[in-house]
Scaffold this motif. Structure first.
Motif, PDB file in Angstrom:
ATOM      1  N   GLN A   1      41.961 -25.158  41.791  1.00 12.29           N
ATOM      2  CA  GLN A   1      42.861 -24.374  41.067  1.00 12.29           C
ATOM      3  C   GLN A   1      43.105 -23.223  41.702  1.00 12.29           C
ATOM      4  O   GLN A   1      41.848 -22.566  42.224  1.00 12.29           O
ATOM      5  CB  GLN A   1      42.453 -24.130  39.542  1.00 12.29           C
ATOM      6  N   ASP A   2      43.974 -22.491  41.519  1.00 12.74           N
ATOM      7  CA  ASP A   2      44.227 -21.002  42.238  1.00 12.74           C
ATOM      8  C   ASP A   2      44.793 -20.164  41.134  1.00 12.74           C
ATOM      9  O   ASP A   2      45.119 -20.475  40.125  1.00 12.74           O
ATOM     10  CB  ASP A   2      44.991 -20.940  43.538  1.00 12.74           C
ATOM     11  N   HIS A   3      44.461 -18.873  41.229  1.00 15.84           N
ATOM     12  CA  HIS A   3      44.991 -17.651  40.731  1.00 15.84           C
ATOM     13  C   HIS A   3      45.947 -17.096  41.217  1.00 15.84           C
ATOM     14  O   HIS A   3      45.697 -16.242  42.403  1.00 15.84           O
ATOM     15  CB  HIS A   3      43.825 -16.788  40.357  1.00 15.84           C
ATOM     16  N   LYS A   4      47.318 -17.165  40.862  1.00 16.11           N
ATOM     17  CA  LYS A   4      48.306 -16.490  41.580  1.00 16.11           C
ATOM     18  C   LYS A   4      48.661 -14.826  41.040  1.00 16.11           C
ATOM     19  O   LYS A   4      49.239 -14.464  42.004  1.00 16.11           O
ATOM     20  CB  LYS A   4      49.549 -17.387  41.286  1.00 16.11           C
ATOM     21  N   ARG A   5      48.339 -14.654  39.901  1.00 10.99           N
ATOM     22  CA  ARG A   5      48.759 -13.376  39.457  1.00 10.99           C
ATOM     23  C   ARG A   5      47.899 -12.133  39.993  1.00 10.99           C
ATOM     24  O   ARG A   5      46.576 -12.734  40.576  1.00 10.99           O
ATOM     25  CB  ARG A   5      48.681 -13.213  38.250  1.00 10.99           C
TER      26      ARG A   5
ATOM     27  N   THR B   1      51.118 -13.671  43.504  1.00  9.73           N
ATOM     28  CA  THR B   1      50.779 -13.225  44.823  1.00  9.73           C
ATOM     29  C   THR B   1      50.750 -14.709  45.390  1.00  9.73           C
ATOM     30  O   THR B   1      50.990 -15.594  44.895  1.00  9.73           O
ATOM     31  CB  THR B   1      49.274 -12.651  45.018  1.00  9.73           C
ATOM     32  N   GLY B   2      50.166 -14.724  46.723  1.00 10.92           N
ATOM     33  CA  GLY B   2      50.067 -15.610  47.385  1.00 10.92           C
ATOM     34  C   GLY B   2      48.652 -16.499  46.881  1.00 10.92           C
ATOM     35  O   GLY B   2      48.557 -17.834  47.180  1.00 10.92           O
ATOM     36  N   GLY B   3      47.979 -16.184  46.035  1.00 11.59           N
ATOM     37  CA  GLY B   3      46.919 -16.252  45.552  1.00 11.59           C
ATOM     38  C   GLY B   3      45.474 -15.537  45.642  1.00 11.59           C
ATOM     39  O   GLY B   3      45.275 -15.028  46.764  1.00 11.59           O
TER      40      GLY B   3
ATOM     41  N   LEU C   1      49.791 -33.394  51.689  1.00 13.05           N
ATOM     42  CA  LEU C   1      50.664 -33.425  50.592  1.00 13.05           C
ATOM     43  C   LEU C   1      50.022 -32.361  49.171  1.00 13.05           C
ATOM     44  O   LEU C   1      49.119 -32.976  48.902  1.00 13.05           O
ATOM     45  CB  LEU C   1      51.455 -34.680  49.985  1.00 13.05           C
ATOM     46  N   TYR C   2      50.679 -31.421  48.650  1.00 17.63           N
ATOM     47  CA  TYR C   2      50.116 -30.622  47.704  1.00 17.63           C
ATOM     48  C   TYR C   2      50.729 -30.828  46.580  1.00 17.63           C
ATOM     49  O   TYR C   2      51.957 -30.436  46.332  1.00 17.63           O
ATOM     50  CB  TYR C   2      50.129 -29.189  48.411  1.00 17.63           C
ATOM     51  N   PHE C   3      50.029 -31.260  45.378  1.00 18.20           N
ATOM     52  CA  PHE C   3      50.899 -31.393  44.141  1.00 18.20           C
ATOM     53  C   PHE C   3      50.108 -30.503  43.050  1.00 18.20           C
ATOM     54  O   PHE C   3      49.001 -30.517  42.817  1.00 18.20           O
ATOM     55  CB  PHE C   3      50.210 -32.836  43.678  1.00 18.20           C
TER      56      PHE C   3
ATOM     57  N   TYR D   1      55.986 -29.561  44.539  1.00 16.17           N
ATOM     58  CA  TYR D   1      55.259 -30.106  45.943  1.00 16.17           C
ATOM     59  C   TYR D   1      55.057 -29.018  46.955  1.00 16.17           C
ATOM     60  O   TYR D   1      56.047 -28.257  47.143  1.00 16.17           O
ATOM     61  CB  TYR D   1      56.080 -31.255  46.396  1.00 16.17           C
ATOM     62  N   ASN D   2      54.038 -28.828  47.670  1.00 15.91           N
ATOM     63  CA  ASN D   2      53.985 -28.178  48.822  1.00 15.91           C
ATOM     64  C   ASN D   2      53.545 -29.386  49.917  1.00 15.91           C
ATOM     65  O   ASN D   2      53.132 -30.342  49.775  1.00 15.91           O
ATOM     66  CB  ASN D   2      52.989 -27.188  49.040  1.00 15.91           C
ATOM     67  N   ALA D   3      54.151 -29.010  51.160  1.00 15.51           N
ATOM     68  CA  ALA D   3      54.074 -29.776  52.449  1.00 15.51           C
ATOM     69  C   ALA D   3      52.996 -29.481  53.342  1.00 15.51           C
ATOM     70  O   ALA D   3      52.957 -29.921  54.474  1.00 15.51           O
ATOM     71  CB  ALA D   3      55.357 -29.785  53.149  1.00 15.51           C
ATOM     72  N   ARG D   4      51.995 -28.930  52.908  1.00 14.87           N
ATOM     73  CA  ARG D   4      50.698 -28.387  53.589  1.00 14.87           C
ATOM     74  C   ARG D   4      49.577 -28.011  52.718  1.00 14.87           C
ATOM     75  O   ARG D   4      49.648 -28.113  51.434  1.00 14.87           O
ATOM     76  CB  ARG D   4      51.466 -26.907  54.346  1.00 14.87           C
ATOM     77  N   PHE D   5      48.507 -27.695  53.247  1.00 16.30           N
ATOM     78  CA  PHE D   5      47.393 -27.153  52.508  1.00 16.30           C
ATOM     79  C   PHE D   5      47.801 -25.863  51.711  1.00 16.30           C
ATOM     80  O   PHE D   5      48.242 -25.089  52.508  1.00 16.30           O
ATOM     81  CB  PHE D   5      46.328 -26.740  53.773  1.00 16.30           C
ATOM     82  N   GLY D   6      47.189 -25.781  50.897  1.00 16.49           N
ATOM     83  CA  GLY D   6      47.461 -24.377  50.106  1.00 16.49           C
ATOM     84  C   GLY D   6      46.348 -23.435  50.344  1.00 16.49           C
ATOM     85  O   GLY D   6      45.364 -23.837  51.138  1.00 16.49           O
ATOM     86  N   ASP D   7      47.029 -21.994  50.426  1.00 15.31           N
ATOM     87  CA  ASP D   7      46.132 -20.979  50.704  1.00 15.31           C
ATOM     88  C   ASP D   7      45.813 -20.062  49.444  1.00 15.31           C
ATOM     89  O   ASP D   7      47.124 -19.639  48.911  1.00 15.31           O
ATOM     90  CB  ASP D   7      46.614 -20.314  51.796  1.00 15.31           C
ATOM     91  N   PRO D   8      44.810 -19.981  48.813  1.00 16.13           N
ATOM     92  CA  PRO D   8      43.428 -20.219  49.303  1.00 16.13           C
ATOM     93  C   PRO D   8      42.462 -21.426  48.830  1.00 16.13           C
ATOM     94  O   PRO D   8      41.693 -21.545  49.191  1.00 16.13           O
ATOM     95  CB  PRO D   8      42.687 -18.961  48.798  1.00 16.13           C
ATOM     96  N   GLU D   9      43.515 -22.584  48.118  1.00 11.71           N
ATOM     97  CA  GLU D   9      42.671 -23.599  47.927  1.00 11.71           C
ATOM     98  C   GLU D   9      41.804 -24.447  49.210  1.00 11.71           C
ATOM     99  O   GLU D   9      40.927 -24.720  48.781  1.00 11.71           O
ATOM    100  CB  GLU D   9      43.518 -24.640  47.338  1.00 11.71           C
ATOM    101  N   THR D  10      42.506 -24.245  50.201  1.00  5.71           N
ATOM    102  CA  THR D  10      42.145 -24.858  51.625  1.00  5.71           C
ATOM    103  C   THR D  10      40.406 -24.303  51.767  1.00  5.71           C
ATOM    104  O   THR D  10      39.747 -25.103  52.224  1.00  5.71           O
ATOM    105  CB  THR D  10      42.898 -24.581  52.725  1.00  5.71           C
TER     106      THR D  10
HETATM  107  N1  GLY Z   1      48.084 -21.265  46.698  1.00  5.74           N
HETATM  108  C1  GLY Z   1      49.169 -21.755  46.425  1.00  5.74           C
HETATM  109  C2  GLY Z   1      49.984 -22.108  47.704  1.00  5.74           C
HETATM  110  O1  GLY Z   1      49.245 -22.277  48.614  1.00  5.74           O
HETATM  111  O2  GLY Z   1      51.048 -22.236  47.677  1.00  5.74           O
END
Ligand code: GLY
Ligand code: AMP
Length: 417
Positions: A211-215, A225-227, A268-270, A284-293
């Motif tokens: 899970q990420d925190h976007k705000r 934010t980006g996370g 693949l990011y769900f 969907y994202n087509a890549r690793f998430g940042d900062p989930e990675t």
């Molecule tokens: N943390 C969300 C993203 O990478 O899109």
């Protein structure tokens, strides 16, 4: 093997850190990289979106393998361009990266293949969009079609707020061409969970949940934010829900992309919402998430380079990917004022006193004296393991204690919801 990682944020630092542990990776490069990445890879000053220069450099330097991590170069077709030069590349081709680059495409795909998601309509005409909002009422969600750095989404509580979002996108061009098509969606409710999955065009292997925190501020207040932090696993994601997601979302998405002639290779990011009607796709994202990675790769026991190769070769089903039982938490330390206005070039102190965590650099560089200074909105991601999620969270906060710079900001509630 000579390996190049494209990108220069916290995600790329985590990927480089993990790849550097692989015995098969003998030379590791990162473009453009950052001051933290220099500890594990040689940084090359080429912008991640400069496809032509990047591919030429990879060819001239005889790279054996390139990992394309960020969304922009994927959407621009960097993987296709590398493959055209005979270079093995991890990441989706342009025709598959569109699953992130166009929300109109991904919504259409889900509709066609019966993958659960919010009801929606797509508009290129402003008057029609405004009329649809009146007809549907609030709450309602307005999204810019294209890439908008995760900031092109308005969850509107009122009809007026939704209409203003449409006007900003379509009249005032707030997101440029990305906002000339808008997607208007039913507002879903429920906890959000992210699942990243390795994909080889045919097979899909989900990673543990996160899970990420976007705000920007505590209590999910302030601008997107980006996370600002992320953790793994998510307590909301039970084995039963995981099974449902595999059957109703992950496998059908892979099959749909293949059927469309767009086999998906890469991560693949769900982005999921666990609604009262069951799990549904938010994005969907087509890549690793940042900062989930960052927390995910700290939990990965297997060799990441082996996994990347299996994705390219279509042999993911033959791998046994192992993860640590421990939880992990990444606390982002950002510049004061991020994501709006912030200073750069501020000296960072205390990095040498950090214990019990990895500090992944997102936006740093070296000053003339060789010290680390800030060089972006998100600056550092302090990432720690723990036997339980609360322990991982406590370890990340404790490890971050010595780090400081002028106006440094972080949320105090990462992983505590
Ligand atoms: N943390 C969300 C993203 O990478 O899109
Ligand atoms: P996205 O960029 O599509 O991930 O959207 C950003 C955030 O907006 C998501 O993480 C959700 O919190 C929220 N959101 C997006 N779509 C919906 C929806 N249909 N219903 C409720 N919330 C949504």
């Amino acid at each position: 093997m000579k390996v190049l990682v494209v990108g220069g944020g916290g995600r790329e630092h985590a990927i480089c850190w993990k790849l550097a542990q692989s015995p098969a990776v003998t030379e590791l490069y990162c473009a453009p990289g950052n001051a933290g990445i220099e500890a594990v890879a040689q940084c090359v000053p080429i912008s991640a979106t400069d496809v032509e220069t990047m591919v030429k450099w990879a060819k001239d330097m005889a790279m054996d393998f390139v990992v394309v991590a960020p969304d922009d170069p994927l959407a621009l077709g960097m993987v296709d361009a590398l493959e055209a030069e005979g270079i093995r590349a991890f990441g989706p081709r342009k025709n598959a990266a569109v699953i992130e680059a166009s929300k109109a495409f991904s919504k259409e795909l889900m509709k066609k293949y019966g993958i659960p998601t919010a009801k929606y309509a797509t508009f290129t005409d402003e008057a029609a969009a405004l009329a649809y909002i009146d007809e549907q009422g609030a709450p309602i969600v307005v999204k810019a079609d294209g890439l908008a750095l995760g900031k092109g989404v308005t969850v509107a509580a009122t009809v007026e707020e939704a209409k203003n979002a449409v006007r900003e996108m379509m009249e005032e061009g707030k997101f440029g061409a990305s906002g000339s098509t808008v997607v208007i969606e039913e507002c879903m409710t429920g906890p959000e969970v992210t699942v990243l999955a390795f994909a080889d065009g045919e097979h899909v292997v989900p990673m543990p949940s996160s899970q990420d925190h976007k705000r920007a501020y505590d209590g999910d207040k302030g601008p997107n934010t980006g996370g600002m932090g992320a953790f793994s696993p998510s307590p909301n994601y039970t084995p039963e829900i995981a099974k449902t997601c595999m059957e109703t979302i992950f496998l059908p998405t892979m099959a749909a992309m293949k059927a469309e002639g767009r086999p998906f290779q890469g991560v693949l990011y769900f982005g999921l919402m666990l609604t009262p009607q069951g799990p549904k796709v938010v994005e969907y994202n087509a890549r690793f998430g940042d900062p989930e990675t960052q927390p995910l790769l700290m939990r990965l026991e297997s060799d990441l380079f082996e996994i990347f190769n299996a994705c390219v070769d279509g042999t993911l089903d033959q791998l046994d990917i192992r993860w640590k039982e421990e939880a992990a938490c990444c606390l982002v330390l950002s510049s004061g004022g991020y994501p709006l206005h912030y200073e750069k070039g501020l000296p960072i102190s205390g990095l040498d006193q950090v214990e019990g965590a990895m500090v992944f650099h997102a936006g740093t560089k070296r000053d003339a004296e060789g010290g680390f200074v800030t060089n972006g909105g998100r600056v550092l991601g302090v990432t720690a393991l723990g036997d339980t999620l609360p322990e991982a969270v406590a370890n990340a906060y404790a490890a971050a204690k010595p780090i400081t710079w002028k106006d440094m900001h972080f949320r105090t509630d990462i992983g505590k919801k």
